[in-house]
Scaffold this motif. Structure first.
Motif, PDB file in Angstrom:
ATOM      1  N   ALA A  64      -3.464   6.140  -1.801  1.00 35.39           N
ATOM      2  CA  ALA A  64      -2.026   5.871  -1.857  1.00 35.39           C
ATOM      3  C   ALA A  64      -1.778   4.471  -2.393  1.00 35.39           C
ATOM      4  O   ALA A  64      -2.553   3.537  -2.140  1.00 35.39           O
ATOM      5  N   LEU A  65      -0.685   4.342  -3.146  1.00 35.04           N
ATOM      6  CA  LEU A  65      -0.199   3.054  -3.632  1.00 35.04           C
ATOM      7  C   LEU A  65       1.183   2.850  -3.024  1.00 35.04           C
ATOM      8  O   LEU A  65       2.065   3.695  -3.178  1.00 35.04           O
ATOM      9  N   VAL A  66       1.361   1.741  -2.316  1.00 35.08           N
ATOM     10  CA  VAL A  66       2.608   1.460  -1.612  1.00 35.08           C
ATOM     11  C   VAL A  66       3.275   0.246  -2.243  1.00 35.08           C
ATOM     12  O   VAL A  66       2.657  -0.815  -2.379  1.00 35.08           O
ATOM     13  N   PHE A  67       4.528   0.404  -2.626  1.00 34.18           N
ATOM     14  CA  PHE A  67       5.314  -0.700  -3.180  1.00 34.18           C
ATOM     15  C   PHE A  67       6.237  -1.260  -2.104  1.00 34.18           C
ATOM     16  O   PHE A  67       6.857  -0.514  -1.344  1.00 34.18           O
ATOM     17  N   THR A  68       6.362  -2.594  -2.093  1.00 29.91           N
ATOM     18  CA  THR A  68       7.286  -3.259  -1.186  1.00 29.91           C
ATOM     19  C   THR A  68       7.743  -4.560  -1.830  1.00 29.91           C
ATOM     20  O   THR A  68       7.287  -4.938  -2.911  1.00 29.91           O
ATOM     21  N   GLY A  69       8.675  -5.262  -1.181  1.00 27.39           N
ATOM     22  CA  GLY A  69       9.207  -6.505  -1.736  1.00 27.39           C
ATOM     23  C   GLY A  69      10.376  -6.237  -2.669  1.00 27.39           C
ATOM     24  O   GLY A  69      10.681  -5.089  -3.019  1.00 27.39           O
ATOM     25  N   GLY A  70      11.050  -7.308  -3.084  1.00 29.43           N
ATOM     26  CA  GLY A  70      12.261  -7.164  -3.886  1.00 29.43           C
ATOM     27  C   GLY A  70      12.066  -6.377  -5.160  1.00 29.43           C
ATOM     28  O   GLY A  70      12.876  -5.507  -5.501  1.00 29.43           O
ATOM     29  N   ILE A  71      10.992  -6.658  -5.907  1.00 32.66           N
ATOM     30  CA  ILE A  71      10.703  -5.903  -7.130  1.00 32.66           C
ATOM     31  C   ILE A  71      10.138  -4.538  -6.783  1.00 32.66           C
ATOM     32  O   ILE A  71      10.546  -3.509  -7.340  1.00 32.66           O
ATOM     33  N   GLY A  72       9.198  -4.492  -5.873  1.00 34.77           N
ATOM     34  CA  GLY A  72       8.554  -3.241  -5.520  1.00 34.77           C
ATOM     35  C   GLY A  72       9.515  -2.192  -5.005  1.00 34.77           C
ATOM     36  O   GLY A  72       9.372  -0.997  -5.296  1.00 34.77           O
ATOM     37  N   GLU A  73      10.518  -2.626  -4.261  1.00 29.39           N
ATOM     38  CA  GLU A  73      11.472  -1.679  -3.682  1.00 29.39           C
ATOM     39  C   GLU A  73      12.601  -1.307  -4.641  1.00 29.39           C
ATOM     40  O   GLU A  73      13.101  -0.172  -4.602  1.00 29.39           O
ATOM     41  N   ASN A  74      13.001  -2.247  -5.484  1.00 27.18           N
ATOM     42  CA  ASN A  74      14.253  -2.074  -6.219  1.00 27.18           C
ATOM     43  C   ASN A  74      14.118  -1.889  -7.723  1.00 27.18           C
ATOM     44  O   ASN A  74      15.072  -1.444  -8.368  1.00 27.18           O
ATOM     45  N   ALA A  75      12.973  -2.229  -8.305  1.00 30.81           N
ATOM     46  CA  ALA A  75      12.822  -2.154  -9.759  1.00 30.81           C
ATOM     47  C   ALA A  75      12.036  -0.903 -10.137  1.00 30.81           C
ATOM     48  O   ALA A  75      10.820  -0.955 -10.387  1.00 30.81           O
ATOM     49  N   GLU A  76      12.717   0.238 -10.181  1.00 29.41           N
ATOM     50  CA  GLU A  76      12.058   1.504 -10.502  1.00 29.41           C
ATOM     51  C   GLU A  76      11.368   1.471 -11.865  1.00 29.41           C
ATOM     52  O   GLU A  76      10.261   2.013 -12.009  1.00 29.41           O
ATOM     53  N   PRO A  77      11.962   0.836 -12.895  1.00 30.72           N
ATOM     54  CA  PRO A  77      11.254   0.792 -14.183  1.00 30.72           C
ATOM     55  C   PRO A  77       9.902   0.092 -14.111  1.00 30.72           C
ATOM     56  O   PRO A  77       8.969   0.461 -14.839  1.00 30.72           O
TER      57      PRO A  77
END
Length: 371
Positions: A320-333
């Motif tokens: 699994a790859l987990v995204f978090t933080g301002g970019i990780g959560e909000n920058a879908e591109p």
């Protein structure tokens, strides 16, 4: 007479801001959240009470950190719900080799943390200023330090070591890793909400103005991209990330830059800001038509993908790859661009989990405080 409600004040003190949350000690319900921005210029305190529709806003002209902290403490003291401040919980970026878990702050611990300030020059002095201010302004409350390095403290020496002489390694020149409170929260949330991934091989991507990756197996840190300082690894908002150490020598010897100029360049003028010449903010870069902004975004996504593949090697695979933080959560591109470069790794799950370092710190404080 109304019974006092013990509360925890969780602080994240930066160079020009203080972020804070107030938690009820037992339930860890959030009672208030806010921040002071613009410290040193035109500061403003804003806070939202649980259940309130509109935030409270107070200007703080010419505020320094002491003034800002005093305003936060006063706001809590003046609240009419009978709050009793049991502890002030501080995020401290660098705990070095010694601090492997949260601690109650003592003068000796403050002195040891001050000695680590050169390893985190953008963060540690401000973290310690917050501790000093709370000791003066809320002396009735205990101070607790939670460390961004602690989650990585038990990484195998194979992943901690620089290829340097033993005499230098013995003096603490090694990899420590950061964003540990964020990664610890992700491990907590994965275990709570996705128990089938409890024992999984996970790469966690904390992507924001500061950015790093962490390889986790069964909720424990195995490897991470930041090293001795919070400058290493991925390019960040204004930080360079990893560069050839010889380039630093070149900047000093051939271009005549002194150490202060090199430090300022690598910490304040590089990363997305340096690459784009436009902004350090990812949303601004995504909205820009400037080719250099697009280049900076592509570069960032490439490096995230490259380091993810590296950490997959450290883990022996990727579940699994987990995204978090301002970019990780909000920058879908950005997420899409990273995933497009990782197709050769085969199938793995992708998750987005909101960062909540403050809740993790509150959990630590609850367990550390005496009954």
């Amino acid at each position: 007479m109304k019974k006092a409600t013990p509360v925890l004040l969780v602080l994240n003190v930066g160079s020009s801001s203080i972020k804070f949350q107030v938690f009820e000690r037992e339930s860890l319900a959030v009672l208030m959240a806010g921040k002071v921005t613009g410290i040193g210029t035109s500061a403003q305190l804003s806070a939202t009470l649980a259940g309130a529709e509109a935030p409270l806003r107070t200007p703080l002209p010419a505020a320094d950190h002491d003034t800002a902290m005093a305003a936060v403490i006063a706001l809590i003291d003046q609240h009419d719900d009978g709050w009793h401040l049991a502890a002030v919980v501080h995020r401290v970026v660098h705990g070095g080799a010694d601090f492997r878990a949260p601690v109650l702050v003592t003068p000796d611990i403050v002195a040891r943390l001050q000695a680590l300030a050169p390893l985190a020059p953008l963060h540690q002095p401000h973290n310690l200023a917050g501790i000093a201010a709370s000791e003066r302004l809320a002396s009735h409350a205990l101070d607790i330090a939670c460390f961004d390095t602690a989650f990585h403290a038990r990484i195998d020496p194979l992943f901690q070591t620089f290829a340097l002489p033993q005499a230098l390694r013995a003096q603490g020149v090694r990899r420590y890793g950061f964003h540990g409170l964020s990664y610890e929260w992700l491990a907590h949330e994965i275990a709570r909400t996705r128990p089938e991934l409890r024992e999984a091989r996970v790469v966690a991507a904390h992507l924001g103005n500061g950015a790093s990756l962490c390889a986790m197996h069964a909720g424990r840190s195995v490897d991470t991209t930041m090293g001795m300082t919070a400058l290493d690894g991925l390019p960040m908002g204004t930080r360079s990330g990893a560069i050839d150490a010889g380039a630093v020598i070149y900047l000093q010897r051939e271009l005549g830059m002194d150490s202060a100029q090199v430090e300022h360049t690598l910490y304040q003028e590089s990363g997305l800001k340096g690459l784009s010449g436009v902004s350090s903010d990812m949303q601004a870069l995504l909205a820009s038509a400037d080719p250099q902004a697009a280049f900076a975004v592509d570069y960032f996504a490439l490096k995230v993908a490259q380091y993810t593949a590296m950490l997959a090697v450290s883990l022996g695979g990727l579940d699994a790859l987990v995204f978090t933080g301002g970019i990780g959560e909000n920058a879908e591109p950005v997420r899409a661009a990273v995933l497009a470069r990782l197709q050769m790794l085969g199938r793995f799950e992708t998750l987005v989990i909101a960062a909540n370092e403050e809740k993790m710190m509150a959990l630590h404080a609850k367990h550390l405080l005496p009954p």
